[in-house]
Design a protein around this motif. Structure first.
Motif: not given
Length: 448
Positions: A211-237
């Motif tokens: 949840a902490i990483y999701r909060k940071i990623a959302n604040e910084l606009g890091i692209i989320c690469k996972s679909e609903v129901g899939e394991p959480l995955k983002y692009a790199r900063h």
């Protein structure tokens, strides 16, 4: 095409102090405060007693995790500053913004990149994983959630570094080290959960910090690469690529230098490897410069060549980053910056990698440390995890009393207790791990 935005990616908002603006008494930037906070921290100091590759030094000083991290930070600072200088020419609107501080952010992330590594390097990492996949810990699978189980069997130093910096241990402030969002995002090399780790087993955050990483990623606009129901995955900063490049440059080149000092590699083999990064004309110029400057000691010649190689690779990686900025910001860039350097440097780097695997990482001193370290870590895991599972036993109570009060070893739920033991053991230095191992096995008794 969705693109990340530099203005949003570089933020000095602090985890745990999002709505506070504390009074300042000096002119340091928030990112410089991050750097200073790490430099003066106990977990960073403990890196001086953690193995990098070779056994901790005797009469010949080789790199440990601390010296390695400081060198990576130095290269990271150069990478960030040079990238900022070039990209500001392309994007004038970034001038006089926090973007100019990316060198400081990268350097700070470089300091932190190995802070989650357990004692004895990768051998210690494997020992923690194996305890749950092959050892007595395998029986615990039915007692904990699938997500936490995935974290344990894939235990990763990178994810542990993020936990170390963000987890609220007992007696510590909310937000852990209270670092800036951009610094924290820049250390997450594999921005996905353990259930998306794949065959390599690499991931960036434990379930407890998801949840902490999701909060940071959302604040910084890091692209989320996972679909609903899939394991959480983002692009790199984007700055992760610079941290990774600094690490790639330093560990490969510095391991060659250390191997020469320890006489694992001859002077001839070492110079051939390092000169291989340059064309024939440049090789001649470098060798002539060594003569002109009166360098006669073989070790000093290797130091000079190493500096030339690091400078060349730093320039190459800066150019790759600038050339591929759009792909990096869109999350479509594949591989590392080192993977895209020019052919002559790529061939030389691969030559170093192959030789390192064959002659350095499988050398007797390295294997001896890995074998001993693995046995020590397995024993610590068996004893302390056993105490966490059965805390009411006589011996368990004595073991638990050794654990620092900052770790939540007395928690009512097993998962929290298990992670507390992982925190405790992974934070040990090699020397301390050996000391505890000897004491709990009756090999070493305190003399009064």
């Amino acid at each position: 095409m969705i693109m990340m935005n530099w203005q949003q990616l570089i933020s000095n908002k602090r985890l745990g102090q999002e709505h506070r603006h504390p009074e300042r008494h000096d002119d340091r930037t928030e990112f410089k405060r991050d750097y200073d906070r790490l430099i003066f921290s106990a977990p960073f100091r403990r890196l001086q007693n953690k193995t990098q590759v070779f056994p901790l030094p005797g009469s010949i000083f080789v790199h440990n995790r601390l010296t390695h991290s400081l060198e990576v930070a130095s290269v990271g600072m150069s990478l960030g500053n040079d990238v900022a200088q070039q990209l500001i020419k392309r994007h004038p609107e970034l001038k006089d913004t926090m973007f100019q501080e990316i060198g400081q952010i990268v350097a700070t992330a470089c300091l932190a990149h190995d802070m989650g590594n357990p004692p004895f390097g990768h051998s210690g990492e494997k020992a923690i994983q194996a305890f749950f996949t092959e050892g007595a810990g395998s029986e615990l699978q039915r007692e904990i959630s699938p997500m936490v189980w995935n974290d344990l069997i894939h235990f990763e130093g990178n994810a542990n570094a993020f936990r170390l910096l963000t987890h609220q241990y007992k007696g510590r402030r909310q937000g852990g080290f209270v670092m800036t969002y951009s610094t924290l995002a820049s250390i997450v090399k594999y921005p996905f959960s353990s259930s998306a780790a794949g065959k390599k087993g690499k991931f960036g955050f434990f379930d407890s910090e998801k949840a902490i990483y999701r909060k940071i990623a959302n604040e910084l606009g890091i692209i989320c690469k996972s679909e609903v129901g899939e394991p959480l995955k983002y692009a790199r900063h984007p700055l992760v690529y610079l941290v990774e490049a600094a690490d790639d440059i330093c560990y490969e080149v510095m391991d060659i230098e250390d191997a020469h000092k320890l006489k694992i590699l001859s002077y001839e083999d070492t110079t051939k490897l390092l000169l291989g990064f340059f064309d024939e004309d440049t090789q001649e110029k470098i060798q002539q410069r060594i003569i002109e400057e009166g360098v006669t000691d073989d070790n000093e010649k290797v130091v000079y060549l190493r500096a030339c190689v690091i400078g060349k690779l730093e320039n190459e990686c800066v150019q790759v980053f600038v050339d591929h900025e759009e792909e990096i910001l869109s999350g479509t860039f594949e591989g590392s910056l080192i993977d895209h350097i020019s052919p002559i440097q790529q061939a030389a780097y691969e030559c170093c990698t192959k030789l390192s695997l064959r002659r350095i990482y499988k050398s007797k001193p390295v294997l001896d440390v890995e074998l001993s370290g693995y046995q020590i870590m397995q024993t610590l895991m068996e004893q302390f995890i056993g105490a966490a599972v059965y805390p009411d036993r006589f011996y368990s109570k004595h073991l638990i009393s050794r654990v620092s009060s900052q770790y939540d070893i007395d928690a009512p739920d097993l998962e929290t207790r298990l992670m507390a033991i992982i925190d405790y053991i992974s934070g040990m230095t090699d020397v301390y791990a050996l000391d505890v191992y000897q004491k709990i096995n009756g090999i070493s008794l305190p003399i009064v």
